[in-house]
Write a protein that holds these residues in place. Structure first.
Motif, PDB file in Angstrom:
ATOM      1  N   MET A   1       0.855  -1.172   0.000  1.00 34.50           N
ATOM      2  CA  MET A   1       0.000   0.000   0.000  1.00 34.50           C
ATOM      3  C   MET A   1       0.899   1.231   0.000  1.00 34.50           C
ATOM      4  SD  MET A   1      -3.064   0.998   2.686  1.00 34.50           S
ATOM      5  CE  MET A   1      -3.851  -0.567   2.450  1.00 34.50           C
ATOM      6  N   SER A   2       0.559   2.164  -0.864  1.00 30.41           N
ATOM      7  CA  SER A   2       1.390   3.355  -0.996  1.00 30.41           C
ATOM      8  C   SER A   2       1.230   4.277   0.219  1.00 30.41           C
ATOM      9  CB  SER A   2       1.021   4.117  -2.270  1.00 30.41           C
ATOM     10  OG  SER A   2      -0.232   4.756  -2.124  1.00 30.41           O
ATOM     11  N   LYS A   3       2.197   5.129   0.368  1.00 26.03           N
ATOM     12  CA  LYS A   3       2.184   6.091   1.470  1.00 26.03           C
ATOM     13  C   LYS A   3       0.962   7.008   1.356  1.00 26.03           C
ATOM     14  CE  LYS A   3       5.034   9.755   3.424  1.00 26.03           C
ATOM     15  NZ  LYS A   3       6.299  10.489   3.317  1.00 26.03           N
ATOM     16  N   GLU A   4       0.665   7.426   0.133  1.00 23.96           N
ATOM     17  CA  GLU A   4      -0.472   8.315  -0.093  1.00 23.96           C
ATOM     18  C   GLU A   4      -1.792   7.646   0.286  1.00 23.96           C
ATOM     19  OE1 GLU A   4       1.897   7.684  -2.373  1.00 23.96           O
ATOM     20  OE2 GLU A   4       2.919   9.617  -2.511  1.00 23.96           O
ATOM     21  N   THR A   5      -1.928   6.369  -0.069  1.00 24.62           N
ATOM     22  CA  THR A   5      -3.148   5.630   0.257  1.00 24.62           C
ATOM     23  C   THR A   5      -3.297   5.497   1.763  1.00 24.62           C
ATOM     24  OG1 THR A   5      -3.008   4.416  -1.832  1.00 24.62           O
ATOM     25  CG2 THR A   5      -4.404   3.473  -0.116  1.00 24.62           C
ATOM     26  N   LYS A   6      -2.210   5.227   2.459  1.00 21.55           N
ATOM     27  CA  LYS A   6      -2.258   5.124   3.919  1.00 21.55           C
ATOM     28  C   LYS A   6      -2.687   6.443   4.551  1.00 21.55           C
ATOM     29  CE  LYS A   6       1.151   1.467   4.379  1.00 21.55           C
ATOM     30  NZ  LYS A   6       2.466   1.077   4.878  1.00 21.55           N
ATOM     31  N   ILE A   7      -2.194   7.551   4.017  1.00 19.06           N
ATOM     32  CA  ILE A   7      -2.558   8.866   4.542  1.00 19.06           C
ATOM     33  C   ILE A   7      -4.054   9.120   4.334  1.00 19.06           C
ATOM     34  CG2 ILE A   7      -2.276  11.361   4.194  1.00 19.06           C
ATOM     35  CD1 ILE A   7       0.711  10.737   3.578  1.00 19.06           C
ATOM     36  N   ILE A   8      -4.548   8.800   3.152  1.00 21.90           N
ATOM     37  CA  ILE A   8      -5.974   8.981   2.856  1.00 21.90           C
ATOM     38  C   ILE A   8      -6.818   8.142   3.806  1.00 21.90           C
ATOM     39  CG2 ILE A   8      -7.781   8.516   1.152  1.00 21.90           C
ATOM     40  CD1 ILE A   8      -5.634   9.262  -1.004  1.00 21.90           C
ATOM     41  N   LYS A  44     -13.968   5.311   1.865  1.00 21.48           N
ATOM     42  CA  LYS A  44     -12.981   4.376   2.422  1.00 21.48           C
ATOM     43  C   LYS A  44     -13.073   3.021   1.720  1.00 21.48           C
ATOM     44  CE  LYS A  44     -11.993   1.950   6.705  1.00 21.48           C
ATOM     45  NZ  LYS A  44     -12.395   1.771   8.104  1.00 21.48           N
ATOM     46  N   ASN A  45     -14.300   2.537   1.521  1.00 22.75           N
ATOM     47  CA  ASN A  45     -14.483   1.255   0.834  1.00 22.75           C
ATOM     48  C   ASN A  45     -13.972   1.311  -0.597  1.00 22.75           C
ATOM     49  OD1 ASN A  45     -15.593  -0.044   3.050  1.00 22.75           O
ATOM     50  ND2 ASN A  45     -17.681   0.556   2.521  1.00 22.75           N
ATOM     51  N   ILE A  46     -14.203   2.425  -1.273  1.00 22.51           N
ATOM     52  CA  ILE A  46     -13.723   2.578  -2.647  1.00 22.51           C
ATOM     53  C   ILE A  46     -12.203   2.549  -2.684  1.00 22.51           C
ATOM     54  CG2 ILE A  46     -13.557   4.204  -4.579  1.00 22.51           C
ATOM     55  CD1 ILE A  46     -16.477   5.023  -3.862  1.00 22.51           C
ATOM     56  N   VAL A  47     -11.571   3.284  -1.774  1.00 19.53           N
ATOM     57  CA  VAL A  47     -10.099   3.309  -1.724  1.00 19.53           C
ATOM     58  C   VAL A  47      -9.555   1.904  -1.496  1.00 19.53           C
ATOM     59  CG1 VAL A  47      -8.100   4.128  -0.406  1.00 19.53           C
ATOM     60  CG2 VAL A  47      -9.937   5.715  -1.007  1.00 19.53           C
ATOM     61  N   LEU A  48     -10.162   1.159  -0.587  1.00 17.86           N
ATOM     62  CA  LEU A  48      -9.698  -0.194  -0.298  1.00 17.86           C
ATOM     63  C   LEU A  48      -9.901  -1.121  -1.498  1.00 17.86           C
ATOM     64  CD1 LEU A  48     -10.946  -0.574   3.375  1.00 17.86           C
ATOM     65  CD2 LEU A  48      -8.576  -0.365   2.599  1.00 17.86           C
ATOM     66  N   LYS A  49     -11.016  -0.989  -2.196  1.00 19.55           N
ATOM     67  CA  LYS A  49     -11.264  -1.831  -3.374  1.00 19.55           C
ATOM     68  C   LYS A  49     -10.292  -1.516  -4.494  1.00 19.55           C
ATOM     69  CE  LYS A  49     -16.050  -2.841  -2.364  1.00 19.55           C
ATOM     70  NZ  LYS A  49     -17.449  -2.682  -2.710  1.00 19.55           N
ATOM     71  N   VAL A  50     -10.017  -0.237  -4.712  1.00 21.45           N
ATOM     72  CA  VAL A  50      -9.040   0.148  -5.738  1.00 21.45           C
ATOM     73  C   VAL A  50      -7.666  -0.381  -5.371  1.00 21.45           C
ATOM     74  CG1 VAL A  50      -7.848   2.117  -6.772  1.00 21.45           C
ATOM     75  CG2 VAL A  50     -10.332   2.150  -6.552  1.00 21.45           C
ATOM     76  N   GLU A  51      -7.328  -0.273  -4.104  1.00 19.78           N
ATOM     77  CA  GLU A  51      -6.024  -0.785  -3.647  1.00 19.78           C
ATOM     78  C   GLU A  51      -5.918  -2.288  -3.891  1.00 19.78           C
ATOM     79  OE1 GLU A  51      -2.212  -0.661  -2.239  1.00 19.78           O
ATOM     80  OE2 GLU A  51      -3.508   1.057  -2.622  1.00 19.78           O
ATOM     81  N   ASN A  52      -6.990  -3.027  -3.614  1.00 15.85           N
ATOM     82  CA  ASN A  52      -6.991  -4.462  -3.858  1.00 15.85           C
ATOM     83  C   ASN A  52      -6.878  -4.774  -5.343  1.00 15.85           C
ATOM     84  OD1 ASN A  52      -7.153  -5.160  -1.166  1.00 15.85           O
ATOM     85  ND2 ASN A  52      -9.375  -5.227  -1.160  1.00 15.85           N
ATOM     86  N   LEU A  53      -7.538  -3.999  -6.192  1.00 14.74           N
ATOM     87  CA  LEU A  53      -7.442  -4.216  -7.631  1.00 14.74           C
ATOM     88  C   LEU A  53      -6.021  -3.965  -8.131  1.00 14.74           C
ATOM     89  CD1 LEU A  53     -10.736  -2.588  -8.934  1.00 14.74           C
ATOM     90  CD2 LEU A  53     -10.173  -5.010  -8.887  1.00 14.74           C
ATOM     91  N   GLU A  54      -5.393  -2.921  -7.610  1.00 16.41           N
ATOM     92  CA  GLU A  54      -4.027  -2.596  -8.012  1.00 16.41           C
ATOM     93  C   GLU A  54      -3.042  -3.667  -7.552  1.00 16.41           C
ATOM     94  OE1 GLU A  54      -3.227   1.340  -6.615  1.00 16.41           O
ATOM     95  OE2 GLU A  54      -4.454   2.262  -8.180  1.00 16.41           O
ATOM     96  N   ALA A  55      -3.353  -4.349  -6.474  1.00 13.87           N
ATOM     97  CA  ALA A  55      -2.472  -5.397  -5.961  1.00 13.87           C
ATOM     98  C   ALA A  55      -2.403  -6.587  -6.925  1.00 13.87           C
ATOM     99  CB  ALA A  55      -2.938  -5.853  -4.596  1.00 13.87           C
ATOM    100  N   PHE A  56      -3.460  -6.762  -7.713  1.00 16.66           N
ATOM    101  CA  PHE A  56      -3.488  -7.885  -8.651  1.00 16.66           C
ATOM    102  C   PHE A  56      -2.877  -7.560  -9.999  1.00 16.66           C
ATOM    103  CE2 PHE A  56      -7.053  -9.096  -5.814  1.00 16.66           C
ATOM    104  CZ  PHE A  56      -6.528 -10.309  -5.402  1.00 16.66           C
ATOM    105  N   ASP A  57      -2.497  -6.315 -10.226  1.00 18.48           N
ATOM    106  CA  ASP A  57      -1.865  -5.931 -11.517  1.00 18.48           C
ATOM    107  C   ASP A  57      -0.435  -6.366 -11.589  1.00 18.48           C
ATOM    108  OD1 ASP A  57      -4.142  -4.881 -12.553  1.00 18.48           O
ATOM    109  OD2 ASP A  57      -3.652  -2.804 -12.022  1.00 18.48           O
TER     110      ASP A  57
END
Length: 57
Positions: A1-8, A44-57
């Motif tokens: 998880m990126s630093k920016e995502t953690k801050i958000i 928050k749910n959207i950010v987490l879902k996007v983060e999960n999608l990016e993890a599979f790329d």
């Protein structure tokens, strides 16, 4: 998880927590505060879902 995502996520959790605490203390939330909190939860749910999608790329 990126630093920016953690801050958000930290900011979202902090604000949601403040509103939850206010409610726990017996203060009824204004309707606008209630919907603001619900919007933050959705964000928050959207950010987490996007983060999960990016993890599979």
């Amino acid at each position: 998880m990126s630093k920016e995502t953690k801050i958000i996520l930290d900011e979202l959790n902090f604000t949601i927590g403040k509103l939850n605490q206010k409610e726990r203390e017996g203060n009824e939330l204004k309707e606008s505060q209630y919907w603001y909190r619900e919007g933050l939860k959705t964000a928050k749910n959207i950010v987490l879902k996007v983060e999960n999608l990016e993890a599979f790329d």
